[in-house]
Motif scaffolding. Structure first.
Motif, PDB file in Angstrom:
ATOM      1  N   ALA A  99      -6.798  11.677   3.424  1.00  0.00           N
ATOM      2  CA  ALA A  99      -5.993  10.701   2.698  1.00  0.00           C
ATOM      3  C   ALA A  99      -4.671  10.511   3.421  1.00  0.00           C
ATOM      4  CB  ALA A  99      -5.744  11.182   1.269  1.00  0.00           C
ATOM      5  N   GLY A 100      -4.143   9.319   3.323  1.00  0.00           N
ATOM      6  CA  GLY A 100      -2.814   9.016   3.839  1.00  0.00           C
ATOM      7  C   GLY A 100      -1.940   8.600   2.682  1.00  0.00           C
ATOM      8  N   VAL A 101      -0.721   9.123   2.656  1.00  0.00           N
ATOM      9  CA  VAL A 101       0.220   8.817   1.581  1.00  0.00           C
ATOM     10  C   VAL A 101       1.530   8.385   2.227  1.00  0.00           C
ATOM     11  CG1 VAL A 101       1.331   9.682  -0.506  1.00  0.00           C
ATOM     12  CG2 VAL A 101      -0.910  10.559   0.141  1.00  0.00           C
ATOM     13  N   LEU A 150       1.748  11.447   9.409  1.00  0.00           N
ATOM     14  CA  LEU A 150       0.884  10.285   9.583  1.00  0.00           C
ATOM     15  C   LEU A 150       1.686   9.265  10.371  1.00  0.00           C
ATOM     16  CD1 LEU A 150      -1.734   8.772   8.952  1.00  0.00           C
ATOM     17  CD2 LEU A 150      -0.692   8.034   6.797  1.00  0.00           C
ATOM     18  N   ARG A 151       1.132   8.855  11.499  1.00  0.00           N
ATOM     19  CA  ARG A 151       1.833   7.924  12.385  1.00  0.00           C
ATOM     20  C   ARG A 151       1.014   6.667  12.624  1.00  0.00           C
ATOM     21  NH1 ARG A 151       5.802   9.566  15.849  1.00  0.00           N
ATOM     22  NH2 ARG A 151       6.640  11.608  15.403  1.00  0.00           N
ATOM     23  N   ARG A 152       1.724   5.599  12.807  1.00  0.00           N
ATOM     24  CA  ARG A 152       1.130   4.364  13.307  1.00  0.00           C
ATOM     25  C   ARG A 152       1.869   4.087  14.599  1.00  0.00           C
ATOM     26  NH1 ARG A 152       1.204   0.692   9.080  1.00  0.00           N
ATOM     27  NH2 ARG A 152      -0.880   1.385   8.539  1.00  0.00           N
ATOM     28  N   PHE A 153       1.158   4.241  15.675  1.00  0.00           N
ATOM     29  CA  PHE A 153       1.746   4.193  17.012  1.00  0.00           C
ATOM     30  C   PHE A 153       2.787   5.311  17.098  1.00  0.00           C
ATOM     31  CE2 PHE A 153       0.315  -0.136  15.974  1.00  0.00           C
ATOM     32  CZ  PHE A 153      -0.724  -0.225  16.875  1.00  0.00           C
ATOM     33  N   VAL A 177       6.506   7.270  12.265  1.00  0.00           N
ATOM     34  CA  VAL A 177       6.044   8.087  11.132  1.00  0.00           C
ATOM     35  C   VAL A 177       5.991   7.182   9.907  1.00  0.00           C
ATOM     36  CG1 VAL A 177       6.562  10.044   9.632  1.00  0.00           C
ATOM     37  CG2 VAL A 177       7.004  10.209  12.087  1.00  0.00           C
ATOM     38  N   ILE A 178       4.814   7.158   9.261  1.00  0.00           N
ATOM     39  CA  ILE A 178       4.645   6.291   8.090  1.00  0.00           C
ATOM     40  C   ILE A 178       4.269   7.058   6.825  1.00  0.00           C
ATOM     41  CG2 ILE A 178       4.087   4.246   9.472  1.00  0.00           C
ATOM     42  CD1 ILE A 178       1.118   4.756   8.689  1.00  0.00           C
ATOM     43  N   GLY A 179       4.198   8.389   6.911  1.00  0.00           N
ATOM     44  CA  GLY A 179       3.856   9.180   5.736  1.00  0.00           C
ATOM     45  C   GLY A 179       3.231  10.498   6.124  1.00  0.00           C
ATOM     46  N   VAL A 180       2.393  11.010   5.225  1.00  0.00           N
ATOM     47  CA  VAL A 180       1.703  12.272   5.485  1.00  0.00           C
ATOM     48  C   VAL A 180       0.196  12.074   5.366  1.00  0.00           C
ATOM     49  CG1 VAL A 180       3.606  13.783   4.789  1.00  0.00           C
ATOM     50  CG2 VAL A 180       1.932  13.053   3.083  1.00  0.00           C
ATOM     51  N   GLU A 181      -0.519  12.889   6.125  1.00  0.00           N
ATOM     52  CA  GLU A 181      -1.976  12.923   6.075  1.00  0.00           C
ATOM     53  C   GLU A 181      -2.389  14.254   5.477  1.00  0.00           C
ATOM     54  OE1 GLU A 181      -5.746  13.066   9.165  1.00  0.00           O
ATOM     55  OE2 GLU A 181      -3.931  11.958   9.754  1.00  0.00           O
ATOM     56  N   LEU A 182      -3.471  14.233   4.694  1.00  0.00           N
ATOM     57  CA  LEU A 182      -3.938  15.465   4.074  1.00  0.00           C
ATOM     58  C   LEU A 182      -5.435  15.410   3.844  1.00  0.00           C
ATOM     59  CD1 LEU A 182      -4.172  14.818   0.629  1.00  0.00           C
ATOM     60  CD2 LEU A 182      -1.832  14.265   1.261  1.00  0.00           C
ATOM     61  N   GLY A 217       0.809  -1.202   0.000  1.00  0.00           N
ATOM     62  CA  GLY A 217       0.000   0.000   0.000  1.00  0.00           C
ATOM     63  C   GLY A 217       0.846   1.257   0.000  1.00  0.00           C
ATOM     64  N   PHE A 218       0.392   2.260  -0.759  1.00  0.00           N
ATOM     65  CA  PHE A 218       1.129   3.522  -0.787  1.00  0.00           C
ATOM     66  C   PHE A 218       0.236   4.750  -0.644  1.00  0.00           C
ATOM     67  CE2 PHE A 218       0.291   2.629  -5.256  1.00  0.00           C
ATOM     68  CZ  PHE A 218      -0.052   3.866  -5.788  1.00  0.00           C
ATOM     69  N   ALA A 219      -1.069   4.596  -0.763  1.00  0.00           N
ATOM     70  CA  ALA A 219      -1.983   5.732  -0.598  1.00  0.00           C
ATOM     71  C   ALA A 219      -3.390   5.201  -0.353  1.00  0.00           C
ATOM     72  CB  ALA A 219      -1.969   6.623  -1.834  1.00  0.00           C
TER      73      ALA A 219
END
Length: 112
Positions: free
Chosen positions: A44-46, A66-69, A72-77, A34-36
């Motif tokens: 959206a999460g990217v 964008l965090r999981r626990f 940091v796993i990406g950005v949220e918008l 998964g990437f987006a």
């Protein structure tokens, strides 16, 4: 401003991208990674590389980490607050980071 149709179009324009669901929400994968996609809050999460997130957030105030626990796993918008051009760059960056290197290289040859 962008919307889900823009996210879908931009993601599916990249090689071997498939639309699916993750926890019943729309997501996009390349070879199973998964990437987006959409988040439960409607944003959206990217999945851009974690080391690039601080610079992206600093340059574009519409983005948040964008965090999981604690990771940091990406950005949220919020799609309604993001220009389509920025969304396209983020989606491509995320795709590049998740796609196999050979697939990225072959795609780059065709897009020069």
């Amino acid at each position: 401003m962008a919307d889900l149709d823009d996210l879908r179009r931009l993601a599916l324009a990249l090689p071997e991208t498939e639309q699916g669901t993750h926890f019943r929400l729309v997501d996009f994968k390349v070879r199973g990674k998964g990437f987006a996609g959409l988040l439960p809050n409607g944003h959206a999460g990217v999945s851009v590389p974690a080391e690039q997130v601080p610079a992206l957030v600093a340059e574009h105030p519409v983005l948040t980490e964008l965090r999981r626990f604690d990771k940091v796993i990406g950005v949220e918008l919020d799609l309604g607050e993001v220009e389509e051009d920025l969304l396209g760059r983020l989606v491509e960056l995320a795709w590049r980071s998740r796609a196999p290197k050979r697939l990225v290289a072959a795609w780059e040859v065709g897009n020069r």
